[in-house]
Write a protein that holds these residues in place. Structure first.
Motif, PDB file in Angstrom:
ATOM      1  N   ALA A 217       0.897  -1.182  -0.020  1.00  0.00           N
ATOM      2  CA  ALA A 217      -0.146   0.011   0.035  1.00  0.00           C
ATOM      3  C   ALA A 217       0.924   1.193   0.000  1.00  0.00           C
ATOM      4  CB  ALA A 217      -0.855  -0.064   1.049  1.00  0.00           C
ATOM      5  N   LEU A 218       2.039   1.463   0.557  1.00  0.00           N
ATOM      6  CA  LEU A 218       2.692   2.373   0.955  1.00  0.00           C
ATOM      7  C   LEU A 218       3.243   2.734  -0.343  1.00  0.00           C
ATOM      8  CD1 LEU A 218       4.335   1.975   4.409  1.00  0.00           C
ATOM      9  CD2 LEU A 218       2.861   3.711   3.884  1.00  0.00           C
ATOM     10  N   GLN A 219       3.690   1.728  -0.894  1.00  0.00           N
ATOM     11  CA  GLN A 219       4.764   1.675  -2.411  1.00  0.00           C
ATOM     12  C   GLN A 219       3.877   2.323  -3.367  1.00  0.00           C
ATOM     13  OE1 GLN A 219       5.686  -2.414  -3.189  1.00  0.00           O
ATOM     14  NE2 GLN A 219       7.666  -2.232  -1.851  1.00  0.00           N
ATOM     15  N   ALA A 220       2.532   2.129  -3.234  1.00  0.00           N
ATOM     16  CA  ALA A 220       1.564   2.586  -4.334  1.00  0.00           C
ATOM     17  C   ALA A 220       1.174   3.944  -4.302  1.00  0.00           C
ATOM     18  CB  ALA A 220       0.343   1.631  -4.323  1.00  0.00           C
ATOM     19  N   ALA A 221       1.338   4.267  -2.942  1.00  0.00           N
ATOM     20  CA  ALA A 221       0.752   5.592  -2.474  1.00  0.00           C
ATOM     21  C   ALA A 221       1.549   6.838  -2.217  1.00  0.00           C
ATOM     22  CB  ALA A 221      -0.118   5.570  -1.065  1.00  0.00           C
ATOM     23  N   SER A 222       2.932   6.402  -1.880  1.00  0.00           N
ATOM     24  CA  SER A 222       3.797   7.433  -1.423  1.00  0.00           C
ATOM     25  C   SER A 222       4.232   8.500  -2.651  1.00  0.00           C
ATOM     26  CB  SER A 222       4.961   6.780  -0.560  1.00  0.00           C
ATOM     27  OG  SER A 222       5.841   7.936  -0.356  1.00  0.00           O
ATOM     28  N   THR A 223       4.329   9.803  -2.649  1.00  0.00           N
ATOM     29  CA  THR A 223       4.901  10.500  -3.568  1.00  0.00           C
ATOM     30  C   THR A 223       6.058  11.299  -3.113  1.00  0.00           C
ATOM     31  OG1 THR A 223       3.211  12.513  -2.733  1.00  0.00           O
ATOM     32  CG2 THR A 223       2.375  10.879  -4.561  1.00  0.00           C
ATOM     33  N   SER A 224       6.756  10.803  -1.852  1.00  0.00           N
ATOM     34  CA  SER A 224       7.773  11.694  -1.588  1.00  0.00           C
ATOM     35  C   SER A 224       9.091  11.285  -2.165  1.00  0.00           C
ATOM     36  CB  SER A 224       7.915  11.021   0.064  1.00  0.00           C
ATOM     37  OG  SER A 224       8.358   9.843   0.157  1.00  0.00           O
ATOM     38  N   GLY A 225       8.629  10.193  -3.012  1.00  0.00           N
ATOM     39  CA  GLY A 225      10.229   9.877  -3.408  1.00  0.00           C
ATOM     40  C   GLY A 225      11.246   9.102  -2.739  1.00  0.00           C
ATOM     41  N   LYS A 226      10.807   8.764  -1.626  1.00  0.00           N
ATOM     42  CA  LYS A 226      11.749   7.938  -0.507  1.00  0.00           C
ATOM     43  C   LYS A 226      11.113   6.480  -0.503  1.00  0.00           C
ATOM     44  CE  LYS A 226      12.095  11.673   2.893  1.00  0.00           C
ATOM     45  NZ  LYS A 226      11.935  12.094   4.138  1.00  0.00           N
ATOM     46  N   PRO A 227      12.227   5.578  -0.498  1.00  0.00           N
ATOM     47  CA  PRO A 227      11.949   4.061  -0.693  1.00  0.00           C
ATOM     48  C   PRO A 227      10.972   3.397   0.360  1.00  0.00           C
ATOM     49  CG  PRO A 227      14.200   4.379   0.123  1.00  0.00           C
ATOM     50  CD  PRO A 227      13.693   5.848   0.060  1.00  0.00           C
ATOM     51  N   VAL A 228      10.187   2.712   0.028  1.00  0.00           N
ATOM     52  CA  VAL A 228       9.415   1.652   0.678  1.00  0.00           C
ATOM     53  C   VAL A 228       9.905   0.108   0.294  1.00  0.00           C
ATOM     54  CG1 VAL A 228       7.171   0.764   1.545  1.00  0.00           C
ATOM     55  CG2 VAL A 228       7.548   3.286   1.035  1.00  0.00           C
ATOM     56  N   LEU A 229      10.606  -0.436   1.286  1.00  0.00           N
ATOM     57  CA  LEU A 229      11.177  -1.880   1.016  1.00  0.00           C
ATOM     58  C   LEU A 229      10.243  -2.800   1.935  1.00  0.00           C
ATOM     59  CD1 LEU A 229      14.836  -0.889   0.883  1.00  0.00           C
ATOM     60  CD2 LEU A 229      13.194  -0.891  -0.702  1.00  0.00           C
ATOM     61  N   MET A 230      10.527  -3.982   1.590  1.00  0.00           N
ATOM     62  CA  MET A 230      10.038  -5.092   2.260  1.00  0.00           C
ATOM     63  C   MET A 230      11.039  -6.237   2.418  1.00  0.00           C
ATOM     64  SD  MET A 230       7.366  -6.806   3.793  1.00  0.00           S
ATOM     65  CE  MET A 230       7.562  -8.181   4.543  1.00  0.00           C
ATOM     66  N   GLN A 231      11.618  -6.242   3.644  1.00  0.00           N
ATOM     67  CA  GLN A 231      12.506  -7.220   4.009  1.00  0.00           C
ATOM     68  C   GLN A 231      11.723  -8.545   4.264  1.00  0.00           C
ATOM     69  OE1 GLN A 231      16.088  -6.347   6.188  1.00  0.00           O
ATOM     70  NE2 GLN A 231      15.928  -8.060   7.632  1.00  0.00           N
ATOM     71  N   VAL A 232      12.308  -9.821   3.645  1.00  0.00           N
ATOM     72  CA  VAL A 232      11.543 -11.017   4.054  1.00  0.00           C
ATOM     73  C   VAL A 232      12.864 -11.936   4.479  1.00  0.00           C
ATOM     74  CG1 VAL A 232      10.122 -12.870   2.890  1.00  0.00           C
ATOM     75  CG2 VAL A 232      10.162 -10.529   2.006  1.00  0.00           C
ATOM     76  N   ASN A 233      12.301 -12.503   5.805  1.00  0.00           N
ATOM     77  CA  ASN A 233      13.508 -13.351   6.372  1.00  0.00           C
ATOM     78  C   ASN A 233      12.947 -14.772   6.291  1.00  0.00           C
ATOM     79  OD1 ASN A 233      14.858 -11.057   7.162  1.00  0.00           O
ATOM     80  ND2 ASN A 233      13.766 -10.831   8.959  1.00  0.00           N
ATOM     81  N   TYR A 234      13.717 -15.691   5.517  1.00  0.00           N
ATOM     82  CA  TYR A 234      13.165 -17.022   5.583  1.00  0.00           C
ATOM     83  C   TYR A 234      13.915 -17.698   6.450  1.00  0.00           C
ATOM     84  CZ  TYR A 234      11.245 -15.819   1.066  1.00  0.00           C
ATOM     85  OH  TYR A 234      10.588 -14.841  -0.062  1.00  0.00           O
ATOM     86  N   ASP A 235      14.873 -17.525   7.262  1.00  0.00           N
ATOM     87  CA  ASP A 235      15.579 -18.135   8.556  1.00  0.00           C
ATOM     88  C   ASP A 235      15.200 -17.459   9.794  1.00  0.00           C
ATOM     89  OD1 ASP A 235      16.860 -15.772   7.953  1.00  0.00           O
ATOM     90  OD2 ASP A 235      18.729 -16.570   7.596  1.00  0.00           O
ATOM     91  N   ASN A 236      13.904 -17.158   9.877  1.00  0.00           N
ATOM     92  CA  ASN A 236      13.769 -16.272  11.245  1.00  0.00           C
ATOM     93  C   ASN A 236      12.061 -16.311  11.269  1.00  0.00           C
ATOM     94  OD1 ASN A 236      13.955 -14.502  13.317  1.00  0.00           O
ATOM     95  ND2 ASN A 236      14.930 -13.039  12.149  1.00  0.00           N
ATOM     96  N   GLY A 237      11.686 -16.481  12.587  1.00  0.00           N
ATOM     97  CA  GLY A 237      10.466 -16.396  12.921  1.00  0.00           C
ATOM     98  C   GLY A 237       9.992 -14.955  13.105  1.00  0.00           C
ATOM     99  N   HIS A 238       9.500 -14.764  14.498  1.00  0.00           N
ATOM    100  CA  HIS A 238       9.101 -13.532  14.993  1.00  0.00           C
ATOM    101  C   HIS A 238      10.460 -12.929  15.366  1.00  0.00           C
ATOM    102  CE1 HIS A 238       5.853 -10.472  16.040  1.00  0.00           C
ATOM    103  NE2 HIS A 238       6.132 -10.808  17.420  1.00  0.00           N
ATOM    104  N   PHE A 239      11.306 -13.825  16.029  1.00  0.00           N
ATOM    105  CA  PHE A 239      12.653 -13.504  16.277  1.00  0.00           C
ATOM    106  C   PHE A 239      13.360 -14.791  16.283  1.00  0.00           C
ATOM    107  CE2 PHE A 239      10.173 -14.210  20.120  1.00  0.00           C
ATOM    108  CZ  PHE A 239      10.927 -15.257  20.815  1.00  0.00           C
ATOM    109  N   THR A 240      14.909 -14.876  16.626  1.00  0.00           N
ATOM    110  CA  THR A 240      15.648 -15.924  16.425  1.00  0.00           C
ATOM    111  C   THR A 240      16.561 -15.664  17.587  1.00  0.00           C
ATOM    112  OG1 THR A 240      16.909 -17.370  15.196  1.00  0.00           O
ATOM    113  CG2 THR A 240      17.017 -14.921  14.418  1.00  0.00           C
ATOM    114  N   GLU A 241      17.063 -17.155  18.018  1.00  0.00           N
ATOM    115  CA  GLU A 241      18.429 -16.912  18.912  1.00  0.00           C
ATOM    116  C   GLU A 241      19.493 -16.925  18.128  1.00  0.00           C
ATOM    117  OE1 GLU A 241      20.874 -19.651  21.941  1.00  0.00           O
ATOM    118  OE2 GLU A 241      19.250 -20.648  20.852  1.00  0.00           O
TER     119      GLU A 241
END
Length: 720
Positions: A663-687
């Motif tokens: 939603a932010l990527q489609a809506a923002s007009t600031s020219g600032k980046p909106v990124l989505m980091q996806v962790n495949y080796d992590n849950g909510h957190f990790t030890e």
């Protein structure tokens, strides 16, 4: 010709569409829901199907694009190096020390190790013996030890094993003498803690219904069970559940558990939920052998008991009924009655945060809004006494073997004091640095300044705000400031020393820890003022803290970073959608960003008591207000935003931050980046330290880049 799968088609089209100047394209496919006469449009409902090849490809493309962007930031690797360097300054870390007779079991982690190992000592000063190494368990996979529970005789240990960053554990039982595992494995247990039977022949536990963190029924209608060693877990009898005891009114979202009192003379059946009020029953241990247990009510939610424990023949209750800062009550353990219980410790200026006990003593932890105090009570002499603490900050009492010993560890920490472990004798009230404490000296700590201030809130409330920075800070508005907040479940932001914060502080960053409503810094009234329909106070308090920082020239909007994690996603999401002009950058980490759809996620129904339900007209309006995704408006100049999600996260499913990012990527007009980091080796957190270091370095580097820190400016910026 070989047919291309739909997911691969999307990935190819996304790669072509993103080009060098933008993130992967996300199609809008509107779905309209009507809640009590109000239409609500969801353009990205399709991203909720995380089993779809198309959705998997979208997350992969977003993650790849984000990695490409983050890899351009020059200071990111210096943060990882700092985390590693600071980790090495403490040559060994001990944790979760548990005593059984003369044996001490504990987790030990070296700087060179990603996860901790299980060790044993005979006596505190005896030779150390390695019992279990998760890294050697199966070298074809990655494992961590979520929890371990030694038997009462110290001959066996139940270990909760987590694979690949997942939070659900598999239970295995280790024989201490041979270090060999019993053949049976119990899957899908959250965390991995169990309660051993007094004769050590088995243990009590509550499994999830599925090992899939995305299973919508995985944590509904769960059942507390009894496992006898050497038997098939599939035949483990059911002890406590909604199905077995329909007359008790157990809801599907409540998590049933059974455990013994410390002296093993009673068993308790309780229902865990995000509602902190105890909902529990009591019975005799012999009743475990009966087809049905004759449960007797111990405390109902209306009693507003937050914790209880048995010491001798008495049951001690931490209650907030008629006392929002808490008081301690005492009642007969054989016939408990919160309504007629005697007041042992009346409500005072400090609010109670917890109780614990050893063989002969009761301990009560109290808090002044930021700092802890501990008092002990001796039922034999009926005397209260303070536990002497060496500094202001956070303190915790950790009984080592509550039913059989008075041995206690006390840990103490503050915003600029690393955690120190002390051996404590309640009989002599003496503290001594523990054998399990390993001191460390970190660079820059001596130059840190801590300010505890209050920011005027939007409605006149005074919001506590902790500021940490290096000496000599020029209050000219030019400093980068990292402002973090949570404000949910009554959890307070109490002082603790963080080497991750230290890495920021040593780069001249101001760290601001907010204490918004929704936490318990000012007692239960503070919590309830940021709860369900009063939730807007949480993000408005966060905004007020940001305004205070700007007004007093600690920073400026061009240099202010906001961060919220998990339930703190409500806080950061609504702060930037309400005041996008206040922030240079925001980190929305494993965040609850789409509150109206949270009940449609695996962990959503169990959290409805905290946030509300769309099935209630008033609570539904509250959920809409706290839904950051629904408040993203096209044509708005939003700050730079990094959303983070874990593919193995059972608490906040990955599509929550994913939809917000889209939603932010489609809506923002600031020219600032909106990124989505996806962790495949992590849950909510990790030890796993390597994974955690990378994850936080990515978040910090992105934010410092966008907040103008000179060490984090790429030579060229290839993303918008």
């Amino acid at each position: 010709m070989k047919r291309m799968l739909p997911g691969l088609l999307l990935l190819a089209s996304v790669a072509a569409a993103q080009g060098p100047q933008g993130p992967p394209a996300t199609p809008k496919r509107p779905v309209t829901d009507t809640y009590f006469g109000q239409a609500v449009v969801d353009n990205y409902r399709w991203l909720e199907d995380t089993n779809s090849p198309e959705v998997k490809a979208w997350f992969q493309a977003q993650g790849d694009y984000t990695k490409q962007a983050l890899d351009q930031i020059p200071g990111r690797d210096s943060l990882i190096s700092a985390f590693v360097r600071y980790d090495k300054l403490r040559p060994v870390r001990y944790g979760e020390v548990k005593q059984r007779g003369t044996r001490y079991f504990y987790r030990k982690t070296l700087p060179t190790e990603a996860v901790g190992k299980l060790y044993l000592r005979e006596g505190k000063t005896g030779p150390e013996r390695l019992l279990f190494d998760p890294a050697a368990y199966d070298k074809t996979k990655t494992y961590a030890m979520a929890a371990f529970t030694p038997s009462n005789d110290g001959q066996q240990v139940v270990i909760g094993l987590q694979e690949g960053g997942a939070e659900l554990s598999a239970l295995r039982t280790l024989a201490v003498a041979t270090k060999a595992f019993r053949p049976e494995t119990i899957a899908s247990v959250f965390g991995g803690e169990v309660t051993w039977l007094p004769d050590n022949s088995g243990f009590l536990y509550t499994p999830q219904n599925s090992n899939d963190p995305k299973d919508p029924k995985g944590n509904l209608d769960t059942k507390a069970r009894l496992h006898r060693l050497g038997t098939d877990p599939a035949a483990d009898p059911e002890l406590f559940s909604r199905a077995k005891y329909p007359q008790l009114g157990i809801r599907p979202d409540q998590y049933p558990y059974v455990y013994f009192s410390d002296d093993e003379t009673q068993i308790y059946g309780g229902l865990s939920s995000v509602d902190n009020r105890i909902n529990a029953w009591v019975a005799a241990p012999a009743d475990l052998r009966k087809p049905t247990i004759p449960w007797k009510r111990l405390a109902a939610p209306a009693d507003s008991v937050y914790n209880y424990l048995k010491l001798g023949g008495q049951l001690y209750l931490y209650s907030i009924k008629g006392a929002p800062r808490g008081r301690i009550l005492v009642t007969d353990a054989a016939n408990p009655s919160p309504a007629t219980a005697r007041v042992l410790l009346p409500e005072g200026k400090l609010h109670i945060t917890g109780i614990s006990s050893t063989k002969d003593f009761l301990f009560v932890t109290l808090n002044d809004g930021i700092n802890d105090q501990i008092r002990q009570y001796d039922p034999r002499s009926k005397q209260w006494a303070p536990v002497p603490l060496p500094l202001n900050g956070s303190a915790a009492v950790m009984p080592l073997d509550a039913p059989r010993s008075n041995d206690v560890l006390v840990d103490v920490t503050s915003w600029k004091q690393p955690l120190t472990l002390y051996d404590y004798s309640p009989a002599t009230r003496k503290l001594a640095v523990s054998r399990f404490d390993v001191p460390a000296k970190y660079p820059g700590v001596a130059d840190l300044v801590v300010e505890e201030v209050e920011a005027p809130g939007h409605d006149g409330a005074q919001v506590p705000l902790t500021l940490i920075y290096r000496k000599g800070l020029k209050k000219d508005g030019q400093a980068v400031c990292y402002m973090t907040g949570y404000g949910a479940y009554g959890i307070s932001a109490t002082p603790y020393f963080s080497t991750r914060y230290l890495a920021l502080l040593n780069k001249g960053v101001v760290v601001a820890v907010t204490h918004p409503r929704g936490g318990s810094e000012k007692g239960q009234t503070w919590y309830r003022a940021g709860y369900q329909t009063t939730k807007p106070n949480t993000w408005k308090d966060f905004i007020s803290c940001g305004e205070y920082l700007v007004k007093n020239s600690y920073t400026s909007p061009q240099h202010l970073i906001g961060e919220g994690t998990s339930a703190g996603g409500v806080l950061i999401g609504r702060a930037i959608t309400e005041r996008p002009d206040l922030f240079a950058a925001a980190i929305s980490n494993v965040s609850c960003s789409n509150a109206m759809r949270f009940e449609n996620s695996p962990n959503g129904p169990v959290n409805a008591p905290e946030f509300g339900t769309v099935k209630d007209s008033v609570q539904c309006r509250g959920l809409y207000e706290m839904d950051a995704f629904q408040h993203v408006k096209a044509g708005t100049k939003y700050p730079a935003v990094l959303c983070v999600g874990g593919m193995n996260d059972p608490r906040v499913i990955v599509w929550q931050p994913g939809k917000f990012a889209a939603a932010l990527q489609a809506a923002s007009t600031s020219g600032k980046p909106v990124l989505m980091q996806v962790n495949y080796d992590n849950g909510h957190f990790t030890e796993d330290k390597k994974v955690a270091f990378r994850n936080f370095a990515n978040m910090y580097a992105f934010a410092l880049w966008q907040a103008g820190h000179p060490e984090f400016q790429p030579a060229t910026i290839a993303v918008r």
